[in-house]
Design a protein around this motif. Structure first.
Motif, PDB file in Angstrom:
ATOM      1  N   ASN A 199      47.957  57.925  50.230  1.00  0.00           N
ATOM      2  CA  ASN A 199      48.353  56.797  51.077  1.00  0.00           C
ATOM      3  C   ASN A 199      47.137  56.084  51.657  1.00  0.00           C
ATOM      4  O   ASN A 199      47.051  54.853  51.648  1.00  0.00           O
ATOM      5  N   LEU A 200      46.198  56.874  52.180  1.00  0.00           N
ATOM      6  CA  LEU A 200      44.990  56.275  52.768  1.00  0.00           C
ATOM      7  C   LEU A 200      44.156  55.580  51.700  1.00  0.00           C
ATOM      8  O   LEU A 200      43.645  54.471  51.910  1.00  0.00           O
ATOM      9  N   LEU A 201      43.998  56.236  50.545  1.00  0.00           N
ATOM     10  CA  LEU A 201      43.214  55.645  49.465  1.00  0.00           C
ATOM     11  C   LEU A 201      43.857  54.341  48.983  1.00  0.00           C
ATOM     12  O   LEU A 201      43.164  53.375  48.663  1.00  0.00           O
ATOM     13  N   LYS A 202      45.173  54.308  48.967  1.00  0.00           N
ATOM     14  CA  LYS A 202      45.879  53.086  48.550  1.00  0.00           C
ATOM     15  C   LYS A 202      45.580  51.936  49.506  1.00  0.00           C
ATOM     16  O   LYS A 202      45.319  50.816  49.074  1.00  0.00           O
ATOM     17  N   HIS A 203      45.589  52.206  50.835  1.00  0.00           N
ATOM     18  CA  HIS A 203      45.252  51.177  51.819  1.00  0.00           C
ATOM     19  C   HIS A 203      43.846  50.631  51.573  1.00  0.00           C
ATOM     20  O   HIS A 203      43.612  49.422  51.629  1.00  0.00           O
ATOM     21  N   VAL A 204      42.910  51.537  51.312  1.00  0.00           N
ATOM     22  CA  VAL A 204      41.516  51.146  51.082  1.00  0.00           C
ATOM     23  C   VAL A 204      41.402  50.223  49.869  1.00  0.00           C
ATOM     24  O   VAL A 204      40.833  49.126  49.943  1.00  0.00           O
ATOM     25  N   LEU A 205      41.935  50.670  48.738  1.00  0.00           N
ATOM     26  CA  LEU A 205      41.762  49.934  47.485  1.00  0.00           C
ATOM     27  C   LEU A 205      42.519  48.606  47.486  1.00  0.00           C
ATOM     28  O   LEU A 205      42.001  47.588  46.986  1.00  0.00           O
ATOM     29  N   ILE A 206      43.734  48.594  48.032  1.00  0.00           N
ATOM     30  CA  ILE A 206      44.493  47.337  48.079  1.00  0.00           C
ATOM     31  C   ILE A 206      43.769  46.309  48.941  1.00  0.00           C
ATOM     32  O   ILE A 206      43.674  45.128  48.578  1.00  0.00           O
ATOM     33  N   ASN A 207      43.237  46.741  50.085  1.00  0.00           N
ATOM     34  CA  ASN A 207      42.507  45.812  50.953  1.00  0.00           C
ATOM     35  C   ASN A 207      41.280  45.235  50.258  1.00  0.00           C
ATOM     36  O   ASN A 207      41.050  44.026  50.281  1.00  0.00           O
ATOM     37  N   LEU A 208      40.479  46.109  49.645  1.00  0.00           N
ATOM     38  CA  LEU A 208      39.238  45.638  49.020  1.00  0.00           C
ATOM     39  C   LEU A 208      39.507  44.788  47.784  1.00  0.00           C
ATOM     40  O   LEU A 208      38.847  43.760  47.574  1.00  0.00           O
ATOM     41  N   LEU A 209      40.481  45.188  46.962  1.00  0.00           N
ATOM     42  CA  LEU A 209      40.822  44.392  45.780  1.00  0.00           C
ATOM     43  C   LEU A 209      41.437  43.051  46.178  1.00  0.00           C
ATOM     44  O   LEU A 209      41.122  42.013  45.580  1.00  0.00           O
ATOM     45  N   SER A 210      42.301  43.058  47.188  1.00  0.00           N
ATOM     46  CA  SER A 210      42.912  41.807  47.654  1.00  0.00           C
ATOM     47  C   SER A 210      41.861  40.858  48.201  1.00  0.00           C
ATOM     48  O   SER A 210      41.910  39.648  47.952  1.00  0.00           O
ATOM     49  N   ASN A 211      40.893  41.404  48.949  1.00  0.00           N
ATOM     50  CA  ASN A 211      39.804  40.557  49.461  1.00  0.00           C
ATOM     51  C   ASN A 211      38.980  39.979  48.317  1.00  0.00           C
ATOM     52  O   ASN A 211      38.608  38.796  48.330  1.00  0.00           O
ATOM     53  N   ALA A 212      38.676  40.825  47.332  1.00  0.00           N
ATOM     54  CA  ALA A 212      37.885  40.355  46.192  1.00  0.00           C
ATOM     55  C   ALA A 212      38.596  39.200  45.489  1.00  0.00           C
ATOM     56  O   ALA A 212      37.978  38.189  45.129  1.00  0.00           O
ATOM     57  N   ILE A 213      39.907  39.346  45.296  1.00  0.00           N
ATOM     58  CA  ILE A 213      40.685  38.281  44.638  1.00  0.00           C
ATOM     59  C   ILE A 213      40.745  37.032  45.524  1.00  0.00           C
ATOM     60  O   ILE A 213      40.596  35.907  45.050  1.00  0.00           O
ATOM     61  N   LYS A 214      40.947  37.253  46.826  1.00  0.00           N
ATOM     62  CA  LYS A 214      41.112  36.145  47.760  1.00  0.00           C
ATOM     63  C   LYS A 214      39.847  35.285  47.863  1.00  0.00           C
ATOM     64  O   LYS A 214      39.912  34.054  47.958  1.00  0.00           O
ATOM     65  N   TYR A 215      38.677  35.920  47.828  1.00  0.00           N
ATOM     66  CA  TYR A 215      37.424  35.210  48.073  1.00  0.00           C
ATOM     67  C   TYR A 215      36.603  34.947  46.812  1.00  0.00           C
ATOM     68  O   TYR A 215      35.443  34.554  46.898  1.00  0.00           O
ATOM     69  N   THR A 216      37.201  35.190  45.630  1.00  0.00           N
ATOM     70  CA  THR A 216      36.495  34.953  44.373  1.00  0.00           C
ATOM     71  C   THR A 216      37.211  33.866  43.568  1.00  0.00           C
ATOM     72  O   THR A 216      38.421  33.960  43.360  1.00  0.00           O
ATOM     73  N   PRO A 217      36.498  32.831  43.120  1.00  0.00           N
ATOM     74  CA  PRO A 217      37.124  31.790  42.288  1.00  0.00           C
ATOM     75  C   PRO A 217      37.740  32.394  41.023  1.00  0.00           C
ATOM     76  O   PRO A 217      37.259  33.409  40.501  1.00  0.00           O
ATOM     77  N   TYR A 218      38.814  31.794  40.543  1.00  0.00           N
ATOM     78  CA  TYR A 218      39.552  32.372  39.413  1.00  0.00           C
ATOM     79  C   TYR A 218      38.733  32.446  38.127  1.00  0.00           C
ATOM     80  O   TYR A 218      39.037  33.212  37.216  1.00  0.00           O
TER      81      TYR A 218
END
Length: 405
Positions: free
Chosen positions: A291-310
């Motif tokens: 559960n904790l690892l999922k929170h970590v990875l989803i946050n970091l991957l979502s940020n990477a997608i959010k702040y990186t041009p397609y």
């Protein structure tokens, strides 16, 4: 002519002698009573008392005085006023000298100062000195200096605890204020979008084309997703604050787990940069809190997608060796301004170059809290307008043993 001196030898009447004897007896008894009371006061008091004759050098002190200074009474037989310095912590000697000299030179009514004494057992202890020159000569030169010393260490510890609690309460109030302000601000945009889209559909339902309705529904869904993300972040952070973040360490296939997670993130972000995945696992079984690892990875991957041009890349690298897991998430996105990088794990903090992109500023706080709960740590490096790389390291085994699913 020599002067004659006449001495009259007059015997006192017996009754008058008896009166004088009785008076002397009563005076002696009163002195004894006063001495006894003084001894009782000294016995029940926690204070240490001193009385120093500055002219003759004689000194009186009680046993508590020696005890508070941390020495035996016989060590103080030749005690002088300047000897106070030898017991006081070096950092406090200057302020004690200044206070003492100010009083001795009649610039203050009392010596009243709190300092620290050396204490071999605890490092130091806090004491209060309160004294006064009680006798001067005709030239106003101090002759006697008396006072008391009190061990106030427990009081100081209590004061520091209260001060620390007040500081924490102040910080918590500030955090709540920032939380309300940030959430209120962030809620306005998706709520306004939902309200605007629903009003448009309600008012122009028959005039809207299928494409226009689809666009409006897409905006509503996107806004709902934003609201859900904010609520999820707040809920997770609240669980950390109240120590309610649960879940046990269990063995699982780290490759399958992260692959499914990446697909889930990609599915929720249809228009995203390309995620390139690399696995290097001597043993794909990991034992940790999913559960904790999922929170970590989803946050970091979502940020990477959010702040990186397609049209740019995101890299996900996983290495499992011995008893450690190392995950690197790197993007070719906006990056973080160098002078702001020290603040990125603070709750509600958002870099200045992403202020126009939705977010609560809680994601990286959750990441850091989660990794600490996993007995891991996070490092990062970032260059503005080039990209950011986060490196996660955490234990992979339960009780340092081989794990099986």
């Amino acid at each position: 002519m020599e002067e004659s001196i006449f001495v009259i030898d007059r015997k006192l009447p017996k009754s008058e002698l008896e009166e004088q004897k009785q008076f002397l007896k009563e005076a002696e008894e009163e002195v004894d009573n006063l001495k006894e009371r003084l001894n009782i006061v000294e016995e029940v008091s926690e204070y240490g008392f001193w009385d120093i004759n500055l002219d003759t050098g004689s000194v009186y002190f009680n046993k508590n005085f020696a005890a508070i200074l941390g020495c035996q009474p016989n060590e103080l037989n030749s005690f002088r006023i300047s000897d106070f310095d030898s017991f006081i912590l070096k950092e406090d000697q200057a302020i004690f000298k200044e206070a003492l000299n100010s009083h001795i030179n009649n610039q203050s009514e009392w010596l009243d100062i709190t300092v620290r004494l050396r204490n071999t057992e605890q490092g130091y202890k806090w004491v209060l000195f309160k004294g006064k020159v009680i006798m001067h000569d005709q030239n106003c030169i101090p002759l006697r200096f008396a006072g008391r010393i009190e061990d106030i260490t427990l009081r100081k510890i209590a004061e520091e605890k209260i001060k620390s609690n007040l500081q924490k309460e102040h910080e918590l109030n500030e955090l709540h204020t920032r939380f309300i302000s940030r959430i209120s601000h962030e809620l306005r945009t998706p709520l306004a979008t939902i309200l605007s889209a629903t009003e448009t559909i309600e008012k122009y339902e028959l005039q809207l084309s299928t494409k226009q309705r689809t666009t409006l529904f897409s905006k509503i869904k996107s806004s709902i997703d934003e609201l859900k993300e904010m609520l999820d972040d707040v809920t997770v952070l609240n669980k950390f604050d109240s120590n309610k973040m649960n879940g046990a360490n269990k063995p699982f296939d780290i490759i399958r787990f992260t692959s499914d997670l990446i697909e889930e993130v990609k599915f929720n972000s249809p228009s995203h940069a390309q995620i390139k995945v690399e696995f290097d696992c001597q043993n794909k079984v990991v034992c940790t809190n999913m559960n904790l690892l999922k929170h970590v990875l989803i946050n970091l991957l979502s940020n990477a997608i959010k702040y990186t041009p397609y049209d740019r890349n995101i890299y996900f690298r996983l290495k499992r060796s011995d008893d450690q897991v190392r995950i690197v998430i790197e993007d070719e996105g906006m990056g973080i301004p160098e002078d702001e990088q020290k603040n990125i794990f603070e709750p509600f903090y958002r870099a200045s170059n992403v202020s126009n992109i939705a977010g609560t500023g809680l994601g990286l706080t959750i990441v850091k809290e989660s990794l600490e709960s996993l007995n891991g740590f996070i490092n990062f490096r970032s260059i503005e307008n080039t990209g950011t790389q986060f490196t996660l390291t955490f234990p992979g085994n339960c009780n340092n043993s081989n794990n099986q699913i």
